[in-house]
Design a protein around this motif. Structure first.
Motif, PDB file in Angstrom:
ATOM      1  N   VAL A  35      81.180  49.209  40.668  1.00 20.44           N
ATOM      2  CA  VAL A  35      81.185  50.658  40.884  1.00 20.44           C
ATOM      3  C   VAL A  35      81.903  51.344  39.731  1.00 20.44           C
ATOM      4  CG1 VAL A  35      81.126  50.399  43.402  1.00 20.44           C
ATOM      5  CG2 VAL A  35      83.334  50.656  42.236  1.00 20.44           C
ATOM      6  N   ASP A  36      81.673  52.660  39.612  1.00 24.75           N
ATOM      7  CA  ASP A  36      82.405  53.435  38.616  1.00 24.75           C
ATOM      8  C   ASP A  36      83.733  53.916  39.201  1.00 24.75           C
ATOM      9  OD1 ASP A  36      81.856  55.712  40.180  1.00 24.75           O
ATOM     10  OD2 ASP A  36      80.382  56.519  38.781  1.00 24.75           O
ATOM     11  N   GLY A  97      88.472  42.445  45.329  1.00 23.38           N
ATOM     12  CA  GLY A  97      88.122  43.635  44.567  1.00 23.38           C
ATOM     13  C   GLY A  97      89.128  43.829  43.455  1.00 23.38           C
ATOM     14  N   VAL A  98      88.641  44.032  42.225  1.00 21.03           N
ATOM     15  CA  VAL A  98      89.526  44.151  41.068  1.00 21.03           C
ATOM     16  C   VAL A  98      89.136  45.391  40.259  1.00 21.03           C
ATOM     17  CG1 VAL A  98      90.340  43.001  38.963  1.00 21.03           C
ATOM     18  CG2 VAL A  98      89.751  41.633  40.962  1.00 21.03           C
ATOM     19  N   PRO A  99      90.114  46.258  39.934  1.00 18.30           N
ATOM     20  CA  PRO A  99      89.783  47.431  39.134  1.00 18.30           C
ATOM     21  C   PRO A  99      89.468  47.041  37.691  1.00 18.30           C
ATOM     22  CG  PRO A  99      92.149  47.305  39.413  1.00 18.30           C
ATOM     23  CD  PRO A  99      91.543  46.194  40.242  1.00 18.30           C
ATOM     24  N   ILE A 100      88.616  47.826  37.067  1.00 12.78           N
ATOM     25  CA  ILE A 100      88.342  47.672  35.642  1.00 12.78           C
ATOM     26  C   ILE A 100      89.188  48.730  34.942  1.00 12.78           C
ATOM     27  CG2 ILE A 100      86.596  47.742  33.821  1.00 12.78           C
ATOM     28  CD1 ILE A 100      84.491  47.201  36.080  1.00 12.78           C
ATOM     29  N   ILE A 110      85.096  45.815  40.298  1.00 12.52           N
ATOM     30  CA  ILE A 110      84.167  44.760  40.698  1.00 12.52           C
ATOM     31  C   ILE A 110      84.653  44.203  42.026  1.00 12.52           C
ATOM     32  CG2 ILE A 110      83.158  42.517  40.122  1.00 12.52           C
ATOM     33  CD1 ILE A 110      83.732  43.168  37.154  1.00 12.52           C
ATOM     34  N   GLY A 111      83.743  44.081  42.972  1.00  6.80           N
ATOM     35  CA  GLY A 111      84.056  43.479  44.260  1.00  6.80           C
ATOM     36  C   GLY A 111      83.124  42.306  44.505  1.00  6.80           C
ATOM     37  N   VAL A 112      83.670  41.241  45.062  1.00  8.21           N
ATOM     38  CA  VAL A 112      82.900  40.027  45.326  1.00  8.21           C
ATOM     39  C   VAL A 112      83.214  39.554  46.735  1.00  8.21           C
ATOM     40  CG1 VAL A 112      82.460  37.637  44.580  1.00  8.21           C
ATOM     41  CG2 VAL A 112      82.998  39.394  42.874  1.00  8.21           C
ATOM     42  N   SER A 113      82.189  39.040  47.412  1.00  5.93           N
ATOM     43  CA  SER A 113      82.368  38.501  48.757  1.00  5.93           C
ATOM     44  C   SER A 113      81.421  37.335  48.968  1.00  5.93           C
ATOM     45  CB  SER A 113      82.078  39.590  49.795  1.00  5.93           C
ATOM     46  OG  SER A 113      82.185  39.076  51.106  1.00  5.93           O
ATOM     47  N   GLY A 114      81.923  36.330  49.692  1.00  7.20           N
ATOM     48  CA  GLY A 114      81.059  35.211  50.050  1.00  7.20           C
ATOM     49  C   GLY A 114      81.765  33.873  50.126  1.00  7.20           C
ATOM     50  N   VAL A 115      82.891  33.747  49.440  1.00  8.26           N
ATOM     51  CA  VAL A 115      83.669  32.498  49.494  1.00  8.26           C
ATOM     52  C   VAL A 115      85.100  32.848  49.887  1.00  8.26           C
ATOM     53  CG1 VAL A 115      82.200  31.093  47.981  1.00  8.26           C
ATOM     54  CG2 VAL A 115      83.882  32.594  46.932  1.00  8.26           C
ATOM     55  N   VAL A 123      85.798  35.247  40.634  1.00  6.30           N
ATOM     56  CA  VAL A 123      84.494  35.691  40.131  1.00  6.30           C
ATOM     57  C   VAL A 123      84.604  37.096  39.553  1.00  6.30           C
ATOM     58  CG1 VAL A 123      82.126  36.275  40.814  1.00  6.30           C
ATOM     59  CG2 VAL A 123      83.201  34.192  41.720  1.00  6.30           C
ATOM     60  N   ALA A 124      85.274  37.997  40.240  1.00  8.89           N
ATOM     61  CA  ALA A 124      85.450  39.365  39.735  1.00  8.89           C
ATOM     62  C   ALA A 124      86.201  39.365  38.403  1.00  8.89           C
ATOM     63  CB  ALA A 124      86.189  40.218  40.772  1.00  8.89           C
ATOM     64  N   ASN A 125      87.231  38.559  38.312  1.00 15.86           N
ATOM     65  CA  ASN A 125      88.009  38.498  37.070  1.00 15.86           C
ATOM     66  C   ASN A 125      87.191  37.966  35.903  1.00 15.86           C
ATOM     67  OD1 ASN A 125      90.483  39.660  37.809  1.00 15.86           O
ATOM     68  ND2 ASN A 125      91.153  37.766  38.776  1.00 15.86           N
ATOM     69  N   ALA A 126      86.193  37.125  36.169  1.00 15.97           N
ATOM     70  CA  ALA A 126      85.314  36.648  35.100  1.00 15.97           C
ATOM     71  C   ALA A 126      84.544  37.822  34.497  1.00 15.97           C
ATOM     72  CB  ALA A 126      84.355  35.583  35.630  1.00 15.97           C
ATOM     73  N   GLY A 127      84.138  38.753  35.350  1.00 15.17           N
ATOM     74  CA  GLY A 127      83.444  39.945  34.854  1.00 15.17           C
ATOM     75  C   GLY A 127      84.339  40.833  34.012  1.00 15.17           C
ATOM     76  N   ILE A 128      85.585  40.978  34.445  1.00 19.21           N
ATOM     77  CA  ILE A 128      86.562  41.780  33.685  1.00 19.21           C
ATOM     78  C   ILE A 128      86.800  41.133  32.316  1.00 19.21           C
ATOM     79  CG2 ILE A 128      88.931  42.695  33.660  1.00 19.21           C
ATOM     80  CD1 ILE A 128      87.550  43.868  36.048  1.00 19.21           C
ATOM     81  N   ALA A 129      86.975  39.804  32.318  1.00 19.48           N
ATOM     82  CA  ALA A 129      87.226  39.084  31.069  1.00 19.48           C
ATOM     83  C   ALA A 129      86.064  39.233  30.089  1.00 19.48           C
ATOM     84  CB  ALA A 129      87.500  37.609  31.369  1.00 19.48           C
ATOM     85  N   ALA A 130      84.848  39.269  30.609  1.00 12.69           N
ATOM     86  CA  ALA A 130      83.674  39.420  29.735  1.00 12.69           C
ATOM     87  C   ALA A 130      83.682  40.759  28.997  1.00 12.69           C
ATOM     88  CB  ALA A 130      82.392  39.272  30.555  1.00 12.69           C
ATOM     89  N   LEU A 131      84.386  41.721  29.547  1.00 12.63           N
ATOM     90  CA  LEU A 131      84.494  43.034  28.906  1.00 12.63           C
ATOM     91  C   LEU A 131      85.646  43.088  27.907  1.00 12.63           C
ATOM     92  CD1 LEU A 131      83.891  45.294  32.025  1.00 12.63           C
ATOM     93  CD2 LEU A 131      82.253  44.668  30.232  1.00 12.63           C
ATOM     94  N   GLY A 132      86.373  41.968  27.796  1.00 11.27           N
ATOM     95  CA  GLY A 132      87.518  41.926  26.892  1.00 11.27           C
ATOM     96  C   GLY A 132      88.734  42.611  27.463  1.00 11.27           C
ATOM     97  N   LEU A 133      88.747  42.745  28.794  1.00 10.10           N
ATOM     98  CA  LEU A 133      89.860  43.388  29.504  1.00 10.10           C
ATOM     99  C   LEU A 133      90.545  42.352  30.377  1.00 10.10           C
ATOM    100  CD1 LEU A 133      87.800  46.489  30.602  1.00 10.10           C
ATOM    101  CD2 LEU A 133      89.332  46.364  28.640  1.00 10.10           C
TER     102      LEU A 133
END
Length: 134
Positions: A35-36, A97-100, A110-115, A123-133
């Motif tokens: 989300v934004d 859920g992790v803020p960007i 980014i929010g993740v659910s299932g495990v 999983v959410a932090n992997a997305g943040i890391a991909a942005l260099g944040l």
């Protein structure tokens, strides 16, 4: 007037791909929501085999992190101290859920659910890391 960083479509695609890769690497069946800063949905992906409810929970975790500018686990922890925090509108006080954050500003989440909740956050932090944040 001040300038504020924002997410781009490319940022969202990059983060979503990294989240999906992390989940698949671990054979985790999850839903991923991005989300934004206002909680408006950029992307939602339910991986093959993820439970139906996970999509709504992932979106709720992302909205919580975006609104608060902090991980959704913060609210989970605060509720233990003050149950009245459960009355906050539209929050899902569960880890995952992790803020960007960019330049000290919350630009989305980014929010993740299932495990397990700590795995959702991984999983959410992997997305943040991909942005260099971080």
């Amino acid at each position: 007037m001040r300038s504020k960083p924002t997410l781009t479509a490319d940022d969202v695609e990059k983060a979503l791909a990294a989240c999906e890769a992390e989940a698949k690497k671990n054979s985790w069946k999850v839903s991923i929501a991005i989300v934004d800063d206002a909680g408006a949905l950029w992307a939602l992906k339910r991986l093959e085999g993820a439970g139906r409810v996970t999509a709504k929970v992932a979106l709720g975790k992302a909205n919580t992190a975006s609104m608060m500018g902090r991980p959704s686990k913060t609210m989970e922890d605060r509720i233990k101290e003050r149950p009245a925090f459960l009355l906050f509108p539209d929050i899902v006080p569960i880890q995952g859920g992790v803020p960007i954050l960019s330049g000290g500003e919350c630009v989305g989440a980014i929010g993740v659910s299932g495990v397990q909740s700590h795995e959702d956050e991984q999983v959410a932090n992997a997305g943040i890391a991909a942005l260099g944040l971080s």
